[in-house]
Scaffold this motif. Structure first.
Motif, PDB file in Angstrom:
ATOM      1  N   THR A  16      36.203  51.748  48.358  1.00 29.96           N
ATOM      2  CA  THR A  16      35.222  51.228  48.509  1.00 29.96           C
ATOM      3  C   THR A  16      35.584  50.059  47.907  1.00 29.96           C
ATOM      4  O   THR A  16      34.096  48.972  48.170  1.00 29.96           O
ATOM      5  CB  THR A  16      34.649  52.126  46.642  1.00 29.96           C
ATOM      6  N   LYS A  17      36.925  49.368  47.987  1.00 29.19           N
ATOM      7  CA  LYS A  17      37.307  48.071  47.537  1.00 29.19           C
ATOM      8  C   LYS A  17      37.777  47.270  48.867  1.00 29.19           C
ATOM      9  O   LYS A  17      37.371  45.926  48.533  1.00 29.19           O
ATOM     10  CB  LYS A  17      38.000  47.665  45.986  1.00 29.19           C
ATOM     11  N   CYS A  20      35.424  44.440  49.823  1.00 26.28           N
ATOM     12  CA  CYS A  20      34.770  43.446  49.139  1.00 26.28           C
ATOM     13  C   CYS A  20      35.314  42.086  48.038  1.00 26.28           C
ATOM     14  O   CYS A  20      36.594  42.423  48.378  1.00 26.28           O
ATOM     15  CB  CYS A  20      33.785  43.503  47.919  1.00 26.28           C
ATOM     16  N   THR A  21      35.835  41.583  47.457  1.00 21.37           N
ATOM     17  CA  THR A  21      35.625  40.568  46.467  1.00 21.37           C
ATOM     18  C   THR A  21      36.288  41.373  45.319  1.00 21.37           C
ATOM     19  O   THR A  21      35.532  41.108  44.063  1.00 21.37           O
ATOM     20  CB  THR A  21      35.528  39.084  46.267  1.00 21.37           C
ATOM     21  N   TRP A  22      37.429  42.235  44.990  1.00 13.11           N
ATOM     22  CA  TRP A  22      37.883  42.713  43.954  1.00 13.11           C
ATOM     23  C   TRP A  22      38.672  42.380  42.936  1.00 13.11           C
ATOM     24  O   TRP A  22      38.925  42.988  41.694  1.00 13.11           O
ATOM     25  CB  TRP A  22      38.091  43.810  44.494  1.00 13.11           C
ATOM     26  N   CYS A  43      39.272  38.689  49.130  1.00 16.64           N
ATOM     27  CA  CYS A  43      39.435  40.274  48.326  1.00 16.64           C
ATOM     28  C   CYS A  43      39.850  39.126  47.455  1.00 16.64           C
ATOM     29  O   CYS A  43      39.835  39.530  45.886  1.00 16.64           O
ATOM     30  CB  CYS A  43      41.091  41.538  48.634  1.00 16.64           C
ATOM     31  N   ASP A  90      45.218  39.861  38.712  1.00 17.47           N
ATOM     32  CA  ASP A  90      44.998  40.984  39.335  1.00 17.47           C
ATOM     33  C   ASP A  90      45.809  41.107  40.780  1.00 17.47           C
ATOM     34  O   ASP A  90      45.970  42.414  40.616  1.00 17.47           O
ATOM     35  CB  ASP A  90      43.940  41.133  40.210  1.00 17.47           C
ATOM     36  N   ASP A 119      45.564  47.600  36.791  1.00 22.11           N
ATOM     37  CA  ASP A 119      44.827  47.365  38.240  1.00 22.11           C
ATOM     38  C   ASP A 119      45.629  46.722  38.832  1.00 22.11           C
ATOM     39  O   ASP A 119      45.501  46.280  39.745  1.00 22.11           O
ATOM     40  CB  ASP A 119      43.775  47.991  38.330  1.00 22.11           C
TER      41      ASP A 119
END
Length: 190
Positions: A16-17, A20-22, A43, A90, A119
């Protein structure tokens, strides 16, 4: 190798990531002219790049994909290790960087202190050499690039609390008509 590393990261993260910008904060270690920054930008909300060469940082700046660019060694980005949640990354990536660093132990130590525990992702490419105990852990090749034994990289990663999410052998480049073998790695902290 940046595209190959990004593809591996996309395989590891939750499906799901992927579009998108995760990542709130990311660091491109040894950003060079910014090729990896372009590949990873979509991202990452806030992207920092660092390179030891002022000329390379100028080229990276022209690409317009970094929020912050620094001239210096890797330590000026990940060496602080404040361990304050908002200052942790991240994702940290190093594409085609370990070939220019003999002792990668310091990089792993700094990254482990600067990356989110739950994460966070550390992704990189490295050229490697094969062989038993008779082969040194690091070899300076005739092309003036370092190659590291895969077992050496794995041992350092374990020493600083990383676990392997995915490791993949790949052809990283060509040199004098020969394929240069390497490894693409995505890891996180235990």
């Amino acid at each position: 190798s940046a595209m190959l590393v990004r593809s591996l990261v996309d395989e590891v993260i939750d499906e799901t990531k992927r579009r998108c910008t995760w990542a709130k904060r990311g660091a491109d270690l040894g950003c060079g002219s910014g090729c990896a920054g372009v590949v990873f930008r979509s991202c990452i909300e806030h992207l920092t790049g660092v390179d030891i060469s002022p000329e390379m940082v100028d080229k990276a700046r022209q690409r317009g994909c970094y929020d912050l660019l620094l001239v210096g060694d890797i330590e000026c980005v990940v060496g602080n290790g404040k361990d304050v949640e908002d200052s942790l990354f991240d994702i940290i990536f190093a594409c085609n960087v370990f070939t220019f660093i003999h002792d990668i132990r310091g990089v792993f130590q700094s990254v482990s202190n600067s990356m989110k525990r739950k994460d966070g992702i550390f992704a990189f490419s490295a050229e490697f050499i094969e062989g038993g105990e008779e082969v040194p852990d690091v070899v300076l090749q005739s092309c003036a690039r370092y190659a590291h034994k895969r077992s050496f990289i794995e041992a350092i990663a374990r020493e600083f609390g990383f676990e392997f999410n995915m490791i993949k052998e790949s052809q990283l480049r060509e040199h004098e008509g020969n394929h240069v073998k390497g490894v693409l790695v995505v890891m996180s902290l235990l």
